[in-house]
Scaffold this motif. Structure first.
Motif, PDB file in Angstrom:
ATOM      1  N   ALA A   1       0.843  -1.201   0.000  1.00 27.72           N
ATOM      2  CA  ALA A   1       0.000   0.000   0.000  1.00 27.72           C
ATOM      3  C   ALA A   1       0.874   1.246   0.000  1.00 27.72           C
ATOM      4  O   ALA A   1       1.957   1.260   0.598  1.00 27.72           O
ATOM      5  CB  ALA A   1      -0.909   0.015   1.223  1.00 27.72           C
ATOM      6  N   ILE A   2       0.409   2.281  -0.689  1.00 30.74           N
ATOM      7  CA  ILE A   2       1.114   3.558  -0.758  1.00 30.74           C
ATOM      8  C   ILE A   2       0.212   4.640  -0.186  1.00 30.74           C
ATOM      9  O   ILE A   2      -0.917   4.835  -0.643  1.00 30.74           O
ATOM     10  CB  ILE A   2       1.476   3.914  -2.215  1.00 30.74           C
ATOM     11  N   ASP A   3       0.712   5.347   0.821  1.00 29.95           N
ATOM     12  CA  ASP A   3      -0.040   6.433   1.457  1.00 29.95           C
ATOM     13  C   ASP A   3       0.402   7.758   0.856  1.00 29.95           C
ATOM     14  O   ASP A   3       1.543   8.176   1.028  1.00 29.95           O
ATOM     15  CB  ASP A   3       0.213   6.409   2.963  1.00 29.95           C
ATOM     16  N   ARG A   4      -0.510   8.407   0.159  1.00 31.94           N
ATOM     17  CA  ARG A   4      -0.221   9.688  -0.491  1.00 31.94           C
ATOM     18  C   ARG A   4      -0.702  10.877   0.331  1.00 31.94           C
ATOM     19  O   ARG A   4      -0.539  12.025  -0.086  1.00 31.94           O
ATOM     20  CB  ARG A   4      -0.872   9.712  -1.873  1.00 31.94           C
ATOM     21  N   GLN A   5      -1.283  10.614   1.457  1.00 35.41           N
ATOM     22  CA  GLN A   5      -1.940  11.663   2.258  1.00 35.41           C
ATOM     23  C   GLN A   5      -0.979  12.756   2.701  1.00 35.41           C
ATOM     24  O   GLN A   5      -1.358  13.926   2.797  1.00 35.41           O
ATOM     25  CB  GLN A   5      -2.613  11.024   3.479  1.00 35.41           C
ATOM     26  N   HIS A   6       0.263  12.391   2.978  1.00 32.97           N
ATOM     27  CA  HIS A   6       1.227  13.360   3.506  1.00 32.97           C
ATOM     28  C   HIS A   6       2.201  13.862   2.429  1.00 32.97           C
ATOM     29  O   HIS A   6       3.157  14.564   2.760  1.00 32.97           O
ATOM     30  CB  HIS A   6       2.017  12.735   4.658  1.00 32.97           C
ATOM     31  N   ALA A   7       1.949  13.519   1.189  1.00 35.95           N
ATOM     32  CA  ALA A   7       2.868  13.916   0.115  1.00 35.95           C
ATOM     33  C   ALA A   7       2.774  15.416  -0.159  1.00 35.95           C
ATOM     34  O   ALA A   7       1.688  15.997  -0.133  1.00 35.95           O
ATOM     35  CB  ALA A   7       2.562  13.134  -1.154  1.00 35.95           C
ATOM     36  N   PHE A   8       3.916  16.024  -0.412  1.00 36.79           N
ATOM     37  CA  PHE A   8       3.970  17.439  -0.740  1.00 36.79           C
ATOM     38  C   PHE A   8       3.299  17.666  -2.086  1.00 36.79           C
ATOM     39  O   PHE A   8       3.540  16.943  -3.048  1.00 36.79           O
ATOM     40  CB  PHE A   8       5.424  17.900  -0.794  1.00 36.79           C
ATOM     41  N   GLU A   9       2.463  18.669  -2.154  1.00 38.51           N
ATOM     42  CA  GLU A   9       1.769  18.977  -3.397  1.00 38.51           C
ATOM     43  C   GLU A   9       2.621  19.961  -4.202  1.00 38.51           C
ATOM     44  O   GLU A   9       2.718  21.136  -3.862  1.00 38.51           O
ATOM     45  CB  GLU A   9       0.393  19.574  -3.118  1.00 38.51           C
ATOM     46  N   LEU A  10       3.234  19.451  -5.258  1.00 37.27           N
ATOM     47  CA  LEU A  10       4.088  20.290  -6.088  1.00 37.27           C
ATOM     48  C   LEU A  10       3.248  21.292  -6.870  1.00 37.27           C
ATOM     49  O   LEU A  10       2.149  20.966  -7.324  1.00 37.27           O
ATOM     50  CB  LEU A  10       4.886  19.415  -7.057  1.00 37.27           C
ATOM     51  N   PRO A  11       3.727  22.511  -7.036  1.00 39.12           N
ATOM     52  CA  PRO A  11       2.981  23.527  -7.792  1.00 39.12           C
ATOM     53  C   PRO A  11       2.702  23.067  -9.222  1.00 39.12           C
ATOM     54  O   PRO A  11       3.558  22.452  -9.857  1.00 39.12           O
ATOM     55  CB  PRO A  11       3.915  24.747  -7.771  1.00 39.12           C
ATOM     56  N   GLN A  12       1.538  23.368  -9.723  1.00 32.90           N
ATOM     57  CA  GLN A  12       1.172  22.964 -11.076  1.00 32.90           C
ATOM     58  C   GLN A  12       2.090  23.580 -12.128  1.00 32.90           C
ATOM     59  O   GLN A  12       2.339  22.991 -13.178  1.00 32.90           O
ATOM     60  CB  GLN A  12      -0.279  23.346 -11.376  1.00 32.90           C
ATOM     61  N   GLU A  13       2.601  24.769 -11.830  1.00 31.30           N
ATOM     62  CA  GLU A  13       3.452  25.450 -12.809  1.00 31.30           C
ATOM     63  C   GLU A  13       4.905  24.964 -12.765  1.00 31.30           C
ATOM     64  O   GLU A  13       5.743  25.418 -13.549  1.00 31.30           O
ATOM     65  CB  GLU A  13       3.413  26.963 -12.585  1.00 31.30           C
ATOM     66  N   LEU A  14       5.212  24.046 -11.866  1.00 29.79           N
ATOM     67  CA  LEU A  14       6.571  23.523 -11.757  1.00 29.79           C
ATOM     68  C   LEU A  14       6.829  22.467 -12.836  1.00 29.79           C
ATOM     69  O   LEU A  14       6.036  21.552 -13.031  1.00 29.79           O
ATOM     70  CB  LEU A  14       6.792  22.895 -10.378  1.00 29.79           C
ATOM     71  N   THR A  15       7.972  22.599 -13.518  1.00 32.26           N
ATOM     72  CA  THR A  15       8.411  21.601 -14.485  1.00 32.26           C
ATOM     73  C   THR A  15       9.662  20.918 -13.943  1.00 32.26           C
ATOM     74  O   THR A  15      10.629  21.590 -13.592  1.00 32.26           O
ATOM     75  CB  THR A  15       8.747  22.244 -15.845  1.00 32.26           C
ATOM     76  N   VAL A  16       9.621  19.596 -13.861  1.00 34.11           N
ATOM     77  CA  VAL A  16      10.773  18.825 -13.396  1.00 34.11           C
ATOM     78  C   VAL A  16      11.367  18.070 -14.579  1.00 34.11           C
ATOM     79  O   VAL A  16      10.679  17.278 -15.229  1.00 34.11           O
ATOM     80  CB  VAL A  16      10.370  17.828 -12.288  1.00 34.11           C
ATOM     81  N   LYS A  17      12.627  18.341 -14.870  1.00 28.07           N
ATOM     82  CA  LYS A  17      13.320  17.714 -15.987  1.00 28.07           C
ATOM     83  C   LYS A  17      14.266  16.629 -15.460  1.00 28.07           C
ATOM     84  O   LYS A  17      15.096  16.891 -14.590  1.00 28.07           O
ATOM     85  CB  LYS A  17      14.125  18.740 -16.786  1.00 28.07           C
ATOM     86  N   ILE A  18      14.116  15.429 -15.999  1.00 26.82           N
ATOM     87  CA  ILE A  18      14.976  14.307 -15.632  1.00 26.82           C
ATOM     88  C   ILE A  18      16.089  14.235 -16.670  1.00 26.82           C
ATOM     89  O   ILE A  18      15.880  13.787 -17.800  1.00 26.82           O
ATOM     90  CB  ILE A  18      14.168  12.996 -15.603  1.00 26.82           C
ATOM     91  N   ILE A  19      17.271  14.715 -16.305  1.00 23.72           N
ATOM     92  CA  ILE A  19      18.386  14.818 -17.255  1.00 23.72           C
ATOM     93  C   ILE A  19      19.041  13.444 -17.375  1.00 23.72           C
ATOM     94  O   ILE A  19      19.714  12.979 -16.462  1.00 23.72           O
ATOM     95  CB  ILE A  19      19.398  15.878 -16.799  1.00 23.72           C
ATOM     96  N   ASN A  20      18.852  12.816 -18.527  1.00 24.27           N
ATOM     97  CA  ASN A  20      19.102  11.395 -18.670  1.00 24.27           C
ATOM     98  C   ASN A  20      19.968  11.113 -19.893  1.00 24.27           C
ATOM     99  O   ASN A  20      19.810  11.764 -20.921  1.00 24.27           O
ATOM    100  CB  ASN A  20      17.734  10.699 -18.820  1.00 24.27           C
ATOM    101  N   ASP A  21      20.848  10.129 -19.796  1.00 25.67           N
ATOM    102  CA  ASP A  21      21.699   9.808 -20.949  1.00 25.67           C
ATOM    103  C   ASP A  21      21.491   8.390 -21.465  1.00 25.67           C
ATOM    104  O   ASP A  21      22.261   7.909 -22.290  1.00 25.67           O
ATOM    105  CB  ASP A  21      23.174  10.043 -20.612  1.00 25.67           C
TER     106      ASP A  21
END
Length: 370
Positions: free
Chosen positions: A170-190
């Protein structure tokens, strides 16, 4: 004459910036020119340093959870609303003593904590370099840093490490930080490896991180089982296996976007504009082999160089099976080792060998111009 010098790091010996300086030193002893140093990275160890050098970023640090649960300082770099950090600074193989290299026990929680901190500071684009990790945790630690909690079938809270993946019910999401909708996260990958299967995180990258042969298939199955629960779409996501599955975790738990590391870095550096009037582009890395041709930094650069501008690679070594690089846009590739020597000797003498080889290539290039 404009010459662009754009090496990646020579792992174990020279940073990208140090390599660029050494190439320039060799060239300018022979060939007067306007040298533009633009060290690069493609998401692996040293990418952050290359960005700091080429973009003149500000540097800061934040205390986060370390690889063994201790407190550790993790640096980040920033400008305006952009911030960058890399996995290797916290849980890279060189950061972990050999006796403690257990990819299923090392925590990545601090990486999630850093993302939360940067989001709270108001940054709206955050780039995370994920190469060079010592972990195979599928990003469960990263998710814990965002506030997610994981439980087994008996309701017992699990430690967010790779060894726990197979027990998550089971995964509890209740306490997860809510990231701003305008935030872009880039996964820099090779890399483009999927999370699971023959080309996945456990089977391809696990052994070099310390995963035992007897553990590989069970860890692969644990990763699959975890994401069947967390987000099944991740199982078909190209590149999700990078960073011991950290790419999967960032994509699943923070809506991160996997991007080609070298293309992302080149875009930040405004490479397409800078290269327009170049007469020569010099690239490089520690070892050029068949894997390099799949899109590592030198080839990624060469593919974006306008037709008619020569591209030369100067590398620590060039694999013997690599006989023709022209199809990848590299006109010639030169190794810097000129005589038999041990790996430790090659690493120790990397700078002087790079300067010498660069001077020789500059001499040849000058003669061709005459």
């Amino acid at each position: 004459m404009k010459i662009m010098i754009m090496p990646d790091s020579f792992k174990g010996s020279l940073s990208a910036s140090e390599a660029a300086q050494a190439i320039k030193q060799g060239f300018e002893t022979v060939l007067p020119a306007d040298y533009h140093l633009l060290p690069v990275g493609d998401g692996g160890e040293g990418t952050l340093d290359a960005l700091i050098r080429s973009l003149d970023l500000q540097i800061a640090s934040r205390e986060v959870t370390g690889p063994f649960g201790e407190k550790a300082n993790l640096r980040y770099a920033y400008r305006q609303q952009q911030a960058f950090f890399e996995m290797a600074d916290l849980v890279g193989l060189p950061q972990i003593p050999e006796k403690q290299r257990d990819p299923l026990a090392i925590q990545t929680k601090g990486l999630g904590e850093m993302l939360v901190y940067l989001a709270e500071q108001g940054f709206r684009e955050i780039g995370i370099g994920i190469g060079g990790s010592a972990t195979v945790d599928g990003g469960i630690g990263f998710a814990a840093g965002l506030g997610y909690r994981f439980f087994d079938q008996d309701g017992k809270r699990l430690q967010p490490i790779g060894a726990s993946l197979t027990s998550v019910a089971a995964i509890d999401r209740q306490h997860a930080f809510e990231l701003p909708q305008e935030l872009t996260v880039k996964i820099i990958n090779d890399v483009t490896n999927p999370l699971c299967g023959e080309q996945g995180a456990a089977q391809i990258f696990g052994p070099q991180k310390g995963l035992k042969e007897t553990e590989i298939l069970s860890v692969d199955q644990a990763l699959k089982q975890f994401y069947q629960l967390a987000n099944p779409a991740i199982l078909t996501l190209e590149g999700a296996g990078a960073g011991g599955g950290l790419a999967a975790g960032i994509a699943a738990f923070s809506n991160g976007q996997i991007v080609s590391g070298i293309d992302y870095v080149l875009d930040l550096q405004e490479f397409d504009q800078q290269v327009q009037h170049a007469d020569l582009v010099i690239v490089g890395e520690g070892r050029m082999d068949q894997q390099s041709l799949s899109g590592k930094a030198p080839v990624g650069i060469a593919r974006r160089v306008p037709e008619g501008i020569p591209v030369v690679a100067i590398c620590g070594s060039v694999a013997k099976e690599l006989r023709d690089t022209t199809k990848s846009g590299i006109d010639a590739a030169f190794p810097i080792v000129n005589q038999p020597m041990s790996l430790s000797e090659a690493i120790e003498n990397a700078e002087s060998n790079l300067i010498r080889t660069s001077a020789a290539i500059a001499g040849l290039y000058r003669r061709l111009l005459e």
